[in-house]
Write an enzyme that holds these catalytic residues in place. Structure first.
Site, mmCIF file in Angstrom:
data_model
loop_
_atom_site.group_PDB
_atom_site.id
_atom_site.type_symbol
_atom_site.label_atom_id
_atom_site.label_comp_id
_atom_site.label_asym_id
_atom_site.label_seq_id
_atom_site.Cartn_x
_atom_site.Cartn_y
_atom_site.Cartn_z
ATOM 1 N N ARG A 27 0.813 -1.219 0.000
ATOM 2 C CA ARG A 27 0.000 0.000 0.000
ATOM 3 C C ARG A 27 0.852 1.278 0.000
ATOM 4 O O ARG A 27 0.319 2.380 -0.104
ATOM 5 C CB ARG A 27 -0.912 0.025 1.237
ATOM 6 N N TRP A 74 2.900 6.117 2.044
ATOM 7 C CA TRP A 74 3.022 6.592 0.659
ATOM 8 C C TRP A 74 2.824 8.099 0.772
ATOM 9 O O TRP A 74 1.721 8.564 1.044
ATOM 10 C CB TRP A 74 1.936 5.953 -0.210
ATOM 11 N N ASN A 100 -4.181 7.405 7.195
ATOM 12 C CA ASN A 100 -4.178 7.229 5.742
ATOM 13 C C ASN A 100 -5.229 8.188 5.192
ATOM 14 O O ASN A 100 -6.359 8.178 5.667
ATOM 15 C CB ASN A 100 -4.526 5.770 5.415
ATOM 16 N N GLU A 477 -2.839 0.173 -22.400
ATOM 17 C CA GLU A 477 -2.515 -0.593 -21.194
ATOM 18 C C GLU A 477 -1.056 -1.069 -21.239
ATOM 19 O O GLU A 477 -0.348 -1.013 -20.243
ATOM 20 C CB GLU A 477 -3.493 -1.769 -21.057
ATOM 21 N N LYS A 481 1.922 -0.340 -18.541
ATOM 22 C CA LYS A 481 2.710 -1.389 -17.868
ATOM 23 C C LYS A 481 4.186 -1.163 -18.122
ATOM 24 O O LYS A 481 5.023 -1.322 -17.239
ATOM 25 C CB LYS A 481 2.265 -2.735 -18.433
ATOM 26 N N GLU A 484 5.511 2.080 -16.158
ATOM 27 C CA GLU A 484 5.578 1.998 -14.696
ATOM 28 C C GLU A 484 6.583 0.951 -14.240
ATOM 29 O O GLU A 484 7.126 1.054 -13.147
ATOM 30 C CB GLU A 484 4.201 1.771 -14.069
ATOM 31 N N HIS A 500 -1.857 12.471 -36.103
ATOM 32 C CA HIS A 500 -2.418 13.799 -35.834
ATOM 33 C C HIS A 500 -1.596 14.550 -34.780
ATOM 34 O O HIS A 500 -2.152 15.217 -33.912
ATOM 35 C CB HIS A 500 -3.876 13.665 -35.399
HETATM 36 C C1 F6R Z 1 -1.266 -0.340 -13.029
HETATM 37 C C2 F6R Z 1 -2.196 -0.438 -11.929
HETATM 38 C C3 F6R Z 1 -3.042 0.746 -11.613
HETATM 39 C C4 F6R Z 1 -4.418 0.307 -11.102
HETATM 40 C C5 F6R Z 1 -5.227 1.514 -10.633
HETATM 41 C C6 F6R Z 1 -6.613 1.115 -10.175
HETATM 42 O O1 F6R Z 1 -0.536 -1.509 -13.193
HETATM 43 O O2 F6R Z 1 -2.260 -1.438 -11.263
HETATM 44 O O3 F6R Z 1 -3.160 1.617 -12.692
HETATM 45 O O4 F6R Z 1 -5.082 -0.363 -12.118
HETATM 46 O O5 F6R Z 1 -4.558 2.141 -9.586
HETATM 47 O O6 F6R Z 1 -6.534 0.191 -9.146
HETATM 48 P P1 F6R Z 1 -7.740 -0.741 -8.795
HETATM 49 O O7 F6R Z 1 -7.867 -1.749 -9.892
HETATM 50 O O8 F6R Z 1 -7.362 -1.372 -7.487
HETATM 51 O O9 F6R Z 1 -8.956 0.127 -8.689
#
Ligand code: F6R
Length: 607
Positions: A27, A74, A100, A477, A481, A484, A500
């Protein structure tokens, strides 16, 4: 987004706190800390770094106490420093607090407290809460009224937990828009941001709702509404066994690779979800005047992919909106349905979109992986993915599972609306049934194609990912991936969009990964090849991700990833997995922190 763990027991609770801390690390992982009460004093240790690193620096296991709090951070307000790590202490050191969320009005409160002589050690919004409680405690000499009075002044989102030497037998906690649950078991009481905080000790849970606080003692829990003080009676729930963290990578170097390897099994599970739940959602969609899909990040890209399946299979245009923008665009009311997608079920943007829709009378549904999450409790219809714990911060296996579930809903909708003959449905179901075996082969064979070239890919600092039709969503997507995991710049877009504007950036220093659809999709296939030619004409390097024997490789690519020839129905899922494997090996070549990339967190509970 920040993990909270609290325990009160009749023996030393530090081992449980540390287990909770490790299980919550996904988290947030920039700093962490532990506070316990022993001999009438709060003992606090905290520092900067991932849990394992801080455990070693601070020797947490030397602490002892029957009550304590732990937190993994975080950063939102204030940099990553020891002072900003939680828990935070009040001036007297008699109160310790973890939080949090974000306190929007912390500045005026801080100024007010400073006037009263409070001294602050951090730049966090959190620290004001513990001083505010201390300030009110000075007035009344009682913790609960002071706690409640402080809560009444806070604006923003928070899950927070407090311990105090003035009552060393009680945990105080509260929830407003950030998740917090209470665990009951083994003569101990637990607090957690989610089940992972105490999953190894109990599955008996009491869920706090927004606007509630709880006073937790070993012999019981009292829940009250923050505003009125009115008591809330809530029974314990037994949580199912699936969907929680188990910190075991097995034979894999990273959770990301382990979780990709689990995709065949996860797809099988998604195919085995009771028809009833899938048909129920399809029926709701069929009966709704307006339907939206929503999610954010990868989950949003899943909704974009699903949007194509709904259009193609059921002739139904269902707009997909990023959940952070949902309230500014969606026209929802009675007769509308909103389908959210979320692995964690705690993403605040998506929860807010659902709440916005619900308040206006819409029906809400969600495809979620974590059974004990807020989203599962809040929506009218939840479909549980059953994909098992996803530990890597990057979503992989839950992504493909979500696509399969929504594809199944699209198929059922098509049947309900008379858009799909029984014979075609059967054929599609057979194609879906073959997917787990296909993915097993792909996952076993693809690394041999990707692992070595990835060292070259890792040298390219600017990437574009393109595709047409549903592959434009796969490209978005896959770019996410890729960036990140590798920290290389990657932009995903439709091939048509490229010319464009972005095409101005194409030259011999840029690379483009192009997803080529199966040749049966004649128009999309031809359009994709045109986009590729436009890139080649400007000296750009093209990595073609295409099906075996489709003929596309003969003219165009500088490098290729060859996928098995599969039907157009399942090909986007195969391409998604390929994109994940490409991202993994490129990040591996760069030696990145793959499971916990910098600045990210698994569960994004702040806006
Ligand atoms: C990327 C990733 C994030 C989650 C986003 C939503 O690999 O995991 O972009 O998809 O933070 O998270 P959830 O699915 O938990 O709502």
């Amino acid at each position: 987004m920040c993990g909270i763990c609290g325990v009160i027991g009749k023996t030393n609770v530090v081992p449980q706190l540390l287990t909770g801390l490790r299980n919550l690390e996904y988290r947030g992982y920039d700093s962490c800390g532990v506070a316990v009460i022993a001999d009438g004093t709060i003992h606090l240790r905290k520092n900067v770094g991932a849990v394992e690193e801080v455990e070693q620096k601070e020797q947490f296991q030397e602490l002892e106490g029957f009550i304590g709090l732990a937190h993994t951070r975080w950063a939102t307000h204030g940099g990553v420093t020891r002072a900003n790590a939680h828990p935070h202490l009040s001036c007297s050191g008699d109160f310790a607090l973890v939080h949090n969320g974000i306190i929007d009005n912390y500045r005026p409160i801080k100024a007010w407290l400073k006037e009263r002589g409070h001294q602050f050690l951090s730049q966090t919004d959190t620290e004001v809460i513990v001083h505010l409680i201390e300030e009110y405690f000075r007035e009344s000499g009682e913790i609960e009224p002071a706690f409640r009075k402080a809560l009444a002044r806070l604006e923003g989102s928070f899950a927070l937990a407090l311990i105090s030497t003035h009552d060393p037998h009680t945990l105080f906690c509260a929830r407003q828009e950030s998740p917090l649950i209470i665990g009951v078991g083994n003569g101990n009481m637990y607090l957690g941001s989610d089940m992972n905080a105490f999953v190894e000790y109990t599955r008996e849970v009491i869920c706090l709702e927004d606007g509630e606080y709880a006073v937790v003692r070993r012999d019981g829990v009292t829940i009250r509404q923050m505003q009125t003080g009115k008591r809330v009676v809530r029974a314990c729930e037994q949580m199912p066994d699936e969907g929680y963290t188990i910190n075991d990578k097995g034979k894999y170097q990273h959770f990301m690779l382990k979780e990709i390897a689990e995709e065949p099994e996860v797809v099988q599970k998604a195919l085995e979800i009771e028809d009833e739940a899938i048909i129920r959602l399809a029926r709701t969609v069929a009966q709704s005047a307006h339907v939206y899909l929503t999610g954010i990040g990868t989950a949003f890209y899943v909704t974009l992919i699903a949007q194509h399946y709904f259009a193609r299979l059921a002739d139904r245009y269902i707009p997909a909106l990023s959940s952070d923008e949902f309230p500014f665009l969606a026209q929802v009311g009675r007769g509308s349905t909103v389908i959210a997608v979320s692995q964690s079920g705690e993403t605040i943007d998506t929860l807010r979109a659902l709440r916005y829709a619900k308040e206006r009378g819409a029906t809400t549904a969600a495809v979620v992986n974590v059974p004990s999450s807020s989203m599962v409790r809040e929506v009218d219809q939840a479909i549980l993915q059953g994909a098992g714990p996803e530990i890597c911060v990057l979503s992989t296996k839950s992504t493909v599972s979500q696509v399969i579930i929504l594809l199944r809903v699209a198929l059922e909708l098509a049947v309900l609306e008379g858009k799909l003959e029984a014979r075609m449905k059967e054929q599609y179901e057979q194609e879906l049934a073959s997917l787990p075996a296909l993915l097993t082969d792909l996952i076993a064979s693809l690394p041999a194609q990707v692992r070595v070239p990835a060292y070259e890919y890792a040298k390219v600092h600017n990437w574009f990912f393109i595709g047409r039709g549903v592959y434009s969503a796969v490209a978005l997507e896959s770019a996410l991936k890729f960036k990140e995991s590798s920290y290389l710049h990657a932009e995903g877009m439709s091939g048509g969009f490229l010319k464009h504007g972005t095409i101005a950036l194409i030259d011999e220093t840029t690379s483009t990964a192009a997803f080529v659809p199966p040749p049966e999709e004649k128009e999309l296939f031809a359009l994709t090849l045109s986009s590729i030619q436009e890139i080649k004409a400007r000296g750009g390097f093209v990595l073609g991700i295409h099906q075996e024997g489709d003929g596309s490789e003969e003219k165009f690519f500088d490098a290729e990833i060859v996928l098995p020839a599969v039907s157009p129905l399942v090909a986007p899922v195969v391409a998604l997995t390929a994109g994940q494997i490409l991202a993994y090996y490129t990040a591996l070549a760069l030696g990145r922190s793959i499971d916990k990339p910098r600045a990210l967190a698994k569960s994004v509970t702040v806006t």
